[in-house]
Design a protein around this motif. Structure first.
Motif, PDB file in Angstrom:
ATOM      1  N   SER A  43      -4.105  20.219 -52.065  1.00  0.00           N
ATOM      2  CA  SER A  43      -4.897  21.381 -52.482  1.00  0.00           C
ATOM      3  C   SER A  43      -6.359  21.254 -52.069  1.00  0.00           C
ATOM      4  CB  SER A  43      -4.806  21.567 -54.002  1.00  0.00           C
ATOM      5  OG  SER A  43      -5.437  20.494 -54.681  1.00  0.00           O
ATOM      6  N   ASP A  44      -6.762  20.078 -51.596  1.00  0.00           N
ATOM      7  CA  ASP A  44      -8.139  19.811 -51.177  1.00  0.00           C
ATOM      8  C   ASP A  44      -8.253  20.034 -49.668  1.00  0.00           C
ATOM      9  OD1 ASP A  44     -10.617  18.745 -50.457  1.00  0.00           O
ATOM     10  OD2 ASP A  44     -10.479  17.069 -51.858  1.00  0.00           O
ATOM     11  N   ALA A  45      -8.754  21.198 -49.277  1.00  0.00           N
ATOM     12  CA  ALA A  45      -8.802  21.555 -47.852  1.00  0.00           C
ATOM     13  C   ALA A  45      -9.655  20.579 -47.057  1.00  0.00           C
ATOM     14  CB  ALA A  45      -9.333  22.981 -47.688  1.00  0.00           C
ATOM     15  N   ASN A  46     -10.801  20.162 -47.602  1.00  0.00           N
ATOM     16  CA  ASN A  46     -11.674  19.245 -46.872  1.00  0.00           C
ATOM     17  C   ASN A  46     -10.989  17.903 -46.635  1.00  0.00           C
ATOM     18  OD1 ASN A  46     -13.785  21.096 -46.719  1.00  0.00           O
ATOM     19  ND2 ASN A  46     -14.639  20.460 -48.681  1.00  0.00           N
ATOM     20  N   ALA A  47     -10.262  17.431 -47.640  1.00  0.00           N
ATOM     21  CA  ALA A  47      -9.558  16.154 -47.487  1.00  0.00           C
ATOM     22  C   ALA A  47      -8.458  16.259 -46.436  1.00  0.00           C
ATOM     23  CB  ALA A  47      -8.967  15.726 -48.829  1.00  0.00           C
ATOM     24  N   VAL A  48      -7.783  17.398 -46.376  1.00  0.00           N
ATOM     25  CA  VAL A  48      -6.720  17.589 -45.384  1.00  0.00           C
ATOM     26  C   VAL A  48      -7.306  17.593 -43.966  1.00  0.00           C
ATOM     27  CG1 VAL A  48      -4.907  19.143 -44.566  1.00  0.00           C
ATOM     28  CG2 VAL A  48      -5.247  18.812 -47.024  1.00  0.00           C
ATOM     29  N   HIS A  49      -8.418  18.293 -43.776  1.00  0.00           N
ATOM     30  CA  HIS A  49      -9.054  18.312 -42.458  1.00  0.00           C
ATOM     31  C   HIS A  49      -9.541  16.911 -42.076  1.00  0.00           C
ATOM     32  CE1 HIS A  49      -9.074  22.500 -41.167  1.00  0.00           C
ATOM     33  NE2 HIS A  49      -9.213  22.832 -42.429  1.00  0.00           N
ATOM     34  N   ALA A  50     -10.095  16.183 -43.043  1.00  0.00           N
ATOM     35  CA  ALA A  50     -10.550  14.816 -42.762  1.00  0.00           C
ATOM     36  C   ALA A  50      -9.373  13.919 -42.384  1.00  0.00           C
ATOM     37  CB  ALA A  50     -11.288  14.263 -43.983  1.00  0.00           C
ATOM     38  N   ALA A  51      -8.229  14.133 -43.022  1.00  0.00           N
ATOM     39  CA  ALA A  51      -7.035  13.342 -42.692  1.00  0.00           C
ATOM     40  C   ALA A  51      -6.591  13.606 -41.260  1.00  0.00           C
ATOM     41  CB  ALA A  51      -5.913  13.678 -43.666  1.00  0.00           C
ATOM     42  N   ALA A  52      -6.620  14.867 -40.839  1.00  0.00           N
ATOM     43  CA  ALA A  52      -6.236  15.185 -39.465  1.00  0.00           C
ATOM     44  C   ALA A  52      -7.168  14.511 -38.464  1.00  0.00           C
ATOM     45  CB  ALA A  52      -6.242  16.697 -39.262  1.00  0.00           C
ATOM     46  N   GLU A  53      -8.468  14.510 -38.763  1.00  0.00           N
ATOM     47  CA  GLU A  53      -9.431  13.824 -37.890  1.00  0.00           C
ATOM     48  C   GLU A  53      -9.114  12.327 -37.814  1.00  0.00           C
ATOM     49  OE1 GLU A  53     -11.791  15.111 -36.112  1.00  0.00           O
ATOM     50  OE2 GLU A  53     -11.951  17.164 -36.895  1.00  0.00           O
ATOM     51  N   ARG A  54      -8.763  11.745 -38.947  1.00  0.00           N
ATOM     52  CA  ARG A  54      -8.446  10.309 -38.962  1.00  0.00           C
ATOM     53  C   ARG A  54      -7.195  10.006 -38.157  1.00  0.00           C
ATOM     54  NH1 ARG A  54      -7.013   6.613 -44.309  1.00  0.00           N
ATOM     55  NH2 ARG A  54      -6.556   4.704 -43.115  1.00  0.00           N
ATOM     56  N   VAL A  55      -6.183  10.855 -38.268  1.00  0.00           N
ATOM     57  CA  VAL A  55      -4.960  10.656 -37.482  1.00  0.00           C
ATOM     58  C   VAL A  55      -5.277  10.688 -35.996  1.00  0.00           C
ATOM     59  CG1 VAL A  55      -2.689  11.595 -36.909  1.00  0.00           C
ATOM     60  CG2 VAL A  55      -3.467  11.607 -39.287  1.00  0.00           C
ATOM     61  N   GLU A  56      -6.077  11.655 -35.590  1.00  0.00           N
ATOM     62  CA  GLU A  56      -6.434  11.775 -34.170  1.00  0.00           C
ATOM     63  C   GLU A  56      -7.183  10.525 -33.690  1.00  0.00           C
ATOM     64  OE1 GLU A  56      -6.521  14.673 -31.809  1.00  0.00           O
ATOM     65  OE2 GLU A  56      -4.848  15.491 -32.974  1.00  0.00           O
ATOM     66  N   ARG A  57      -8.058   9.977 -34.549  1.00  0.00           N
ATOM     67  CA  ARG A  57      -8.823   8.783 -34.165  1.00  0.00           C
ATOM     68  C   ARG A  57      -7.954   7.540 -34.109  1.00  0.00           C
ATOM     69  NH1 ARG A  57     -12.368  10.438 -38.174  1.00  0.00           N
ATOM     70  NH2 ARG A  57     -11.681   8.663 -39.456  1.00  0.00           N
ATOM     71  N   GLU A  58      -7.093   7.352 -35.109  1.00  0.00           N
ATOM     72  CA  GLU A  58      -6.410   6.078 -35.278  1.00  0.00           C
ATOM     73  C   GLU A  58      -5.018   6.028 -34.639  1.00  0.00           C
ATOM     74  OE1 GLU A  58      -6.580   4.394 -39.190  1.00  0.00           O
ATOM     75  OE2 GLU A  58      -8.511   5.353 -39.637  1.00  0.00           O
ATOM     76  N   LEU A  59      -4.342   7.168 -34.565  1.00  0.00           N
ATOM     77  CA  LEU A  59      -3.003   7.179 -33.961  1.00  0.00           C
ATOM     78  C   LEU A  59      -2.995   7.873 -32.605  1.00  0.00           C
ATOM     79  CD1 LEU A  59      -0.536   7.912 -36.928  1.00  0.00           C
ATOM     80  CD2 LEU A  59      -1.071   5.718 -35.841  1.00  0.00           C
ATOM     81  N   GLY A  60      -3.728   8.977 -32.498  1.00  0.00           N
ATOM     82  CA  GLY A  60      -3.744   9.733 -31.245  1.00  0.00           C
ATOM     83  C   GLY A  60      -3.511  11.212 -31.482  1.00  0.00           C
ATOM     84  N   PRO A  61      -3.368  11.985 -30.419  1.00  0.00           N
ATOM     85  CA  PRO A  61      -3.206  13.442 -30.521  1.00  0.00           C
ATOM     86  C   PRO A  61      -1.938  13.812 -31.295  1.00  0.00           C
ATOM     87  CG  PRO A  61      -3.721  12.797 -28.265  1.00  0.00           C
ATOM     88  CD  PRO A  61      -3.415  11.541 -29.006  1.00  0.00           C
ATOM     89  N   ILE A  62      -2.090  14.696 -32.262  1.00  0.00           N
ATOM     90  CA  ILE A  62      -0.965  15.097 -33.110  1.00  0.00           C
ATOM     91  C   ILE A  62      -0.029  16.010 -32.319  1.00  0.00           C
ATOM     92  CG2 ILE A  62      -0.283  16.328 -35.207  1.00  0.00           C
ATOM     93  CD1 ILE A  62      -3.137  15.620 -36.298  1.00  0.00           C
ATOM     94  N   ASP A  63       1.226  15.597 -32.218  1.00  0.00           N
ATOM     95  CA  ASP A  63       2.242  16.411 -31.551  1.00  0.00           C
ATOM     96  C   ASP A  63       2.948  17.343 -32.531  1.00  0.00           C
ATOM     97  OD1 ASP A  63       2.048  15.237 -28.897  1.00  0.00           O
ATOM     98  OD2 ASP A  63       2.939  13.449 -29.777  1.00  0.00           O
ATOM     99  N   VAL A  64       3.251  16.825 -33.719  1.00  0.00           N
ATOM    100  CA  VAL A  64       4.007  17.588 -34.714  1.00  0.00           C
ATOM    101  C   VAL A  64       3.346  17.417 -36.076  1.00  0.00           C
ATOM    102  CG1 VAL A  64       6.209  17.842 -35.931  1.00  0.00           C
ATOM    103  CG2 VAL A  64       6.182  17.348 -33.469  1.00  0.00           C
ATOM    104  N   TRP A  65       3.158  18.532 -36.775  1.00  0.00           N
ATOM    105  CA  TRP A  65       2.663  18.497 -38.151  1.00  0.00           C
ATOM    106  C   TRP A  65       3.731  19.153 -39.029  1.00  0.00           C
ATOM    107  CZ3 TRP A  65      -2.485  17.212 -40.057  1.00  0.00           C
ATOM    108  CH2 TRP A  65      -2.645  17.462 -41.422  1.00  0.00           C
ATOM    109  N   VAL A  66       4.232  18.405 -40.022  1.00  0.00           N
ATOM    110  CA  VAL A  66       5.267  18.895 -40.918  1.00  0.00           C
ATOM    111  C   VAL A  66       4.656  19.171 -42.290  1.00  0.00           C
ATOM    112  CG1 VAL A  66       7.488  18.427 -42.007  1.00  0.00           C
ATOM    113  CG2 VAL A  66       7.021  17.565 -39.690  1.00  0.00           C
ATOM    114  N   ASN A  67       4.597  20.430 -42.693  1.00  0.00           N
ATOM    115  CA  ASN A  67       4.134  20.800 -44.030  1.00  0.00           C
ATOM    116  C   ASN A  67       5.316  20.782 -44.994  1.00  0.00           C
ATOM    117  OD1 ASN A  67       1.265  21.371 -43.858  1.00  0.00           O
ATOM    118  ND2 ASN A  67       1.803  23.080 -42.528  1.00  0.00           N
ATOM    119  N   ASN A  68       5.211  19.927 -46.011  1.00  0.00           N
ATOM    120  CA  ASN A  68       6.344  19.744 -46.914  1.00  0.00           C
ATOM    121  C   ASN A  68       5.929  19.534 -48.370  1.00  0.00           C
ATOM    122  OD1 ASN A  68       9.187  18.737 -47.668  1.00  0.00           O
ATOM    123  ND2 ASN A  68       7.921  16.927 -48.053  1.00  0.00           N
ATOM    124  N   ALA A  69       4.669  19.187 -48.632  1.00  0.00           N
ATOM    125  CA  ALA A  69       4.235  18.844 -49.987  1.00  0.00           C
ATOM    126  C   ALA A  69       4.446  20.020 -50.944  1.00  0.00           C
ATOM    127  CB  ALA A  69       2.766  18.432 -49.981  1.00  0.00           C
TER     128      ALA A  69
END
Length: 336
Positions: A67-93
């Motif tokens: 429910s925290d939009a800023n935290a979700v955007h920050a998580a996406a930035e972290r994934v891009e930095r630490e794992l690489g370009p996101i190919d698939v995003w699964v919304n399930n929560a």
């Protein structure tokens, strides 16, 4: 059906600590993907991450509230930095409440909406921020047959699933307008054997249960993976989902009356509900994050209708051959 990506390299799964999200994360890892795991319970996420690492893939657990939009955007930035370009995003929560509308507090209704609907919106926006500039990627919205046919005692959850479908349809049109190669798909699930029925807020006489027939979360995981790697607008999982969606289009008023008579008993166990049991609406419930729920004795490990739907060419060819054989046999007998 054309492939989008046979082997996605970087996948984000929300609601990854238990049930469908956990099953999906493990399924992607088994097929070689590195997986970012998002949910509220850090300890449960680490358990899933350890399972992924044992499969030889990288895991990045990120504890946050969807429910925290800023935290979700920050998580996406972290994934891009630490794992690489996101190919698939699964919304399930998701979170839910089992109760009549008149017994749900406004704050509780808002909370279900904030996680189960707005969480999908924030996740989609975060994924799009990175996918659009690369002009590639897939967003999978884990939906439900309840996105088409609402049932009593789950009004907040059904409303959120309807909203997700409306949001997804609008977004899909916008992406088509800009000729984007980002693909958005929705997977409509049947009843699943997940832990949500053991920790959801409940104000019913009996403990809540899924409406039969019930499928194991691995069935959902296979559907999610298939949807993420094929260009299908929507995928209906299980014959019960297909039947509910079709019946609602054909006779919605009849279904209203049917559910008014049968849905109460069908969503409750014989075990009386414990009004003091821990619920996950506001905070995660420790030590209950599992892959499967309490209905393993009746849950189905496979779905024939899902196999047929994901193998349409084979199904069509087999049906054509069967009809041809029937016609030849009847001609041989002189019936035609």
């Amino acid at each position: 059906m054309p492939f989008l990506s046979c082997t996605p390299k970087i996948v984000v799964v929300t609601g990854a600590s238990a049930g469908v999200g956990r099953a999906a994360a493990l399924h992607f890892a088994q097929r070689g993907a590195n997986v970012a795991l998002i949910a509220r319970d850090a300890e449960a996420l680490e358990t899933v991450a350890e399972g992924i690492r044992l499969l030889g893939a990288h895991a990045l657990p990120i504890a946050l509230d969807m429910s925290d939009a800023n935290a979700v955007h920050a998580a996406a930035e972290r994934v891009e930095r630490e794992l690489g370009p996101i190919d698939v995003w699964v919304n399930n929560a998701m979170v839910t409440v089992f109760a009549p509308v008149t017994e749900i507090e406004p704050a509780e209704f808002a909370r279900v909406t904030d996680v189960t609907y707005h969480g999908y919106v924030w996740g989609t926006m975060a994924a799009l921020r990175h996918m659009r500039r690369r002009n590639r990627g897939t967003i999978v919205q884990v939906g439900s047959a309840l996105a088409y046919r609402a049932i009593p005692l789950q009004s907040a959850y059904c409303g959120a699933k309807f909203a997700i479908r409306g949001f997804t349809d609008a977004l899909r049109c916008e992406l088509l307008h800009e000729k984007s190669r980002v693909h958005v798909t929705m997977v409509q699930m049947p009843a699943l054997n997940t832990p949500q029925f053991d920790w959801a807020l409940c104000r019913l006489p009996g403990e809540p249960r899924p409406v039969a027939p019930v499928y194991e979360p691995e069935v959902a995981a296979r559907a999610i993976f298939w949807a993420a790697t094929h260009k299908r607008r929507e995928l209906d999982v299980g014959f019960s989902s297909v039947k509910a969606i079709f019946a609602n289009r054909l006779a919605p008023a009849w279904l209203d009356r049917y559910l008014a008579h049968h849905a109460w008993r069908g969503q409750q166990r014989k075990t009386p509900a414990d009004p003091g049991r821990a619920a996950d609406l506001w905070e995660p419930v420790p030590d209950k994050h599992r892959l499967r729920g309490s209905f393993g004795d009746e849950a189905r490990a496979g779905s024939a209708s899902l196999w047929l739907d994901t193998h349409r060419r084979t199904t069509f060819a087999a049906a054509t051959l069967a009809l041809a054989a029937l016609f030849a046999w009847r001609r041989h007998r002189g019936d035609v």
